[in-house]
Design a protein around this motif. Structure first.
Motif, PDB file in Angstrom:
ATOM      1  N   PRO A  60      -9.284   5.482  -1.698  1.00  0.00           N
ATOM      2  CA  PRO A  60      -8.456   5.276  -0.508  1.00  0.00           C
ATOM      3  C   PRO A  60      -9.286   4.914   0.726  1.00  0.00           C
ATOM      4  O   PRO A  60     -10.446   5.322   0.844  1.00  0.00           O
ATOM      5  CB  PRO A  60      -7.757   6.621  -0.301  1.00  0.00           C
ATOM      6  N   GLN A  61      -8.672   4.132   1.598  1.00  0.00           N
ATOM      7  CA  GLN A  61      -9.270   3.743   2.879  1.00  0.00           C
ATOM      8  C   GLN A  61     -10.690   3.197   2.706  1.00  0.00           C
ATOM      9  O   GLN A  61     -11.600   3.537   3.455  1.00  0.00           O
ATOM     10  CB  GLN A  61      -9.245   4.923   3.851  1.00  0.00           C
TER      11      GLN A  61
ATOM     12  N   ALA B 249      -0.948  -3.002  -2.485  1.00  0.00           N
ATOM     13  CA  ALA B 249      -1.998  -2.005  -2.707  1.00  0.00           C
ATOM     14  C   ALA B 249      -1.482  -0.613  -2.393  1.00  0.00           C
ATOM     15  O   ALA B 249      -0.628  -0.433  -1.515  1.00  0.00           O
ATOM     16  CB  ALA B 249      -3.221  -2.299  -1.838  1.00  0.00           C
ATOM     17  N   VAL B 250      -1.988   0.337  -3.133  1.00  0.00           N
ATOM     18  CA  VAL B 250      -1.844   1.758  -2.831  1.00  0.00           C
ATOM     19  C   VAL B 250      -3.259   2.300  -2.788  1.00  0.00           C
ATOM     20  O   VAL B 250      -4.225   1.549  -2.959  1.00  0.00           O
ATOM     21  CB  VAL B 250      -0.964   2.488  -3.884  1.00  0.00           C
ATOM     22  N   SER B 251      -3.427   3.577  -2.573  1.00  0.00           N
ATOM     23  CA  SER B 251      -4.765   4.125  -2.360  1.00  0.00           C
ATOM     24  C   SER B 251      -5.715   3.931  -3.544  1.00  0.00           C
ATOM     25  O   SER B 251      -6.920   3.870  -3.370  1.00  0.00           O
ATOM     26  CB  SER B 251      -4.664   5.616  -2.033  1.00  0.00           C
ATOM     27  N   TYR B 252      -5.193   3.792  -4.761  1.00  0.00           N
ATOM     28  CA  TYR B 252      -6.034   3.742  -5.962  1.00  0.00           C
ATOM     29  C   TYR B 252      -5.921   2.426  -6.741  1.00  0.00           C
ATOM     30  O   TYR B 252      -6.570   2.247  -7.768  1.00  0.00           O
ATOM     31  CB  TYR B 252      -5.658   4.889  -6.903  1.00  0.00           C
ATOM     32  N   MET B 253      -5.071   1.480  -6.281  1.00  0.00           N
ATOM     33  CA  MET B 253      -4.837   0.254  -7.023  1.00  0.00           C
ATOM     34  C   MET B 253      -4.443  -0.879  -6.088  1.00  0.00           C
ATOM     35  O   MET B 253      -3.793  -0.654  -5.071  1.00  0.00           O
ATOM     36  CB  MET B 253      -3.713   0.469  -8.041  1.00  0.00           C
ATOM     37  N   ALA B 254      -4.827  -2.107  -6.475  1.00  0.00           N
ATOM     38  CA  ALA B 254      -4.439  -3.291  -5.704  1.00  0.00           C
ATOM     39  C   ALA B 254      -4.145  -4.437  -6.663  1.00  0.00           C
ATOM     40  O   ALA B 254      -4.692  -4.490  -7.770  1.00  0.00           O
ATOM     41  CB  ALA B 254      -5.549  -3.686  -4.743  1.00  0.00           C
TER      42      ALA B 254
ATOM     43  N   THR C  81      -8.030  -0.598   1.125  1.00  0.00           N
ATOM     44  CA  THR C  81      -6.962   0.193   0.512  1.00  0.00           C
ATOM     45  C   THR C  81      -6.370   1.131   1.554  1.00  0.00           C
ATOM     46  O   THR C  81      -7.075   1.609   2.443  1.00  0.00           O
ATOM     47  CB  THR C  81      -7.498   1.013  -0.680  1.00  0.00           C
ATOM     48  N   PRO C  82      -5.073   1.415   1.438  1.00  0.00           N
ATOM     49  CA  PRO C  82      -4.441   2.322   2.403  1.00  0.00           C
ATOM     50  C   PRO C  82      -4.773   3.783   2.088  1.00  0.00           C
ATOM     51  O   PRO C  82      -5.340   4.098   1.049  1.00  0.00           O
ATOM     52  CB  PRO C  82      -2.951   2.048   2.204  1.00  0.00           C
TER      53      PRO C  82
END
Length: 151
Positions: free
Chosen positions: A108-109, A47-52, A137-138
């Motif tokens: 995010p988060q 995962a990144v802030s906008y996608m998993a 999400t991170p």
């Protein structure tokens, strides 16, 4: 003599490289499995802030070779109204199938709740649904990676 051997080699190679789509075999769909179960996961792969990416493994559902992993998700565990699908082509020779589905346009988060399932190209469910799961999400610029580690 060398010219003759060269001509034979080119002719033989040309025949091997020739593709005739009329000869390709399209197999009919397999009979659907009577019982499909999740054997691993579901879990967050990355995962990144906008996608998993969510991953899980099931017994091979058979049926249509064209299949979809489906994730119903949302920020409220009582309202999984968003849907993401991931296309896969089943391998008839494998006893299990790994599904990976990408969820996009996430915040995010933020904690997201989800359930997984799968279906054939015809939209018919394979009859399996994963338990309610969740991930967060991170922050922007951070990455979560949950790849399987070598043994």
């Amino acid at each position: 003599m060398n010219r003759l051997l060269m001509k034979i080699a080119i002719t033989a190679a040309g025949g091997l490289l020739c593709f005739n789509p009329g000869v390709a075999q399209i197999l009919p769909p397999q009979k659907r499995a009577e019982h499909v179960e999740i054997t691993k996961g579901p879990e967050l792969e990355s995962a990144v802030s906008y996608m998993a990416i969510v991953r899980w493994t099931t017994t091979n559902p058979r049926g249509d070779d064209e299949h979809y992993g489906v994730v119903h998700y949302g920020t409220d565990p009582e309202d999984l109204s968003q849907t993401a699908k991931g296309h896969i082509r089943l391998n008839r020779g494998h006893p299990e199938t790994i599904f990976r589905v990408r969820l996009v346009d996430l915040k995010p988060q933020t904690t997201y709740y989800y359930k997984v399932s799968s279906m054939g190209e015809d939209g018919e469910s394979d009859g399996v649904e994963g338990p309610l799961s969740h991930f967060t999400t991170p922050a922007t610029g951070e990455v979560i990676q949950n790849y399987p580690q070598p043994k």
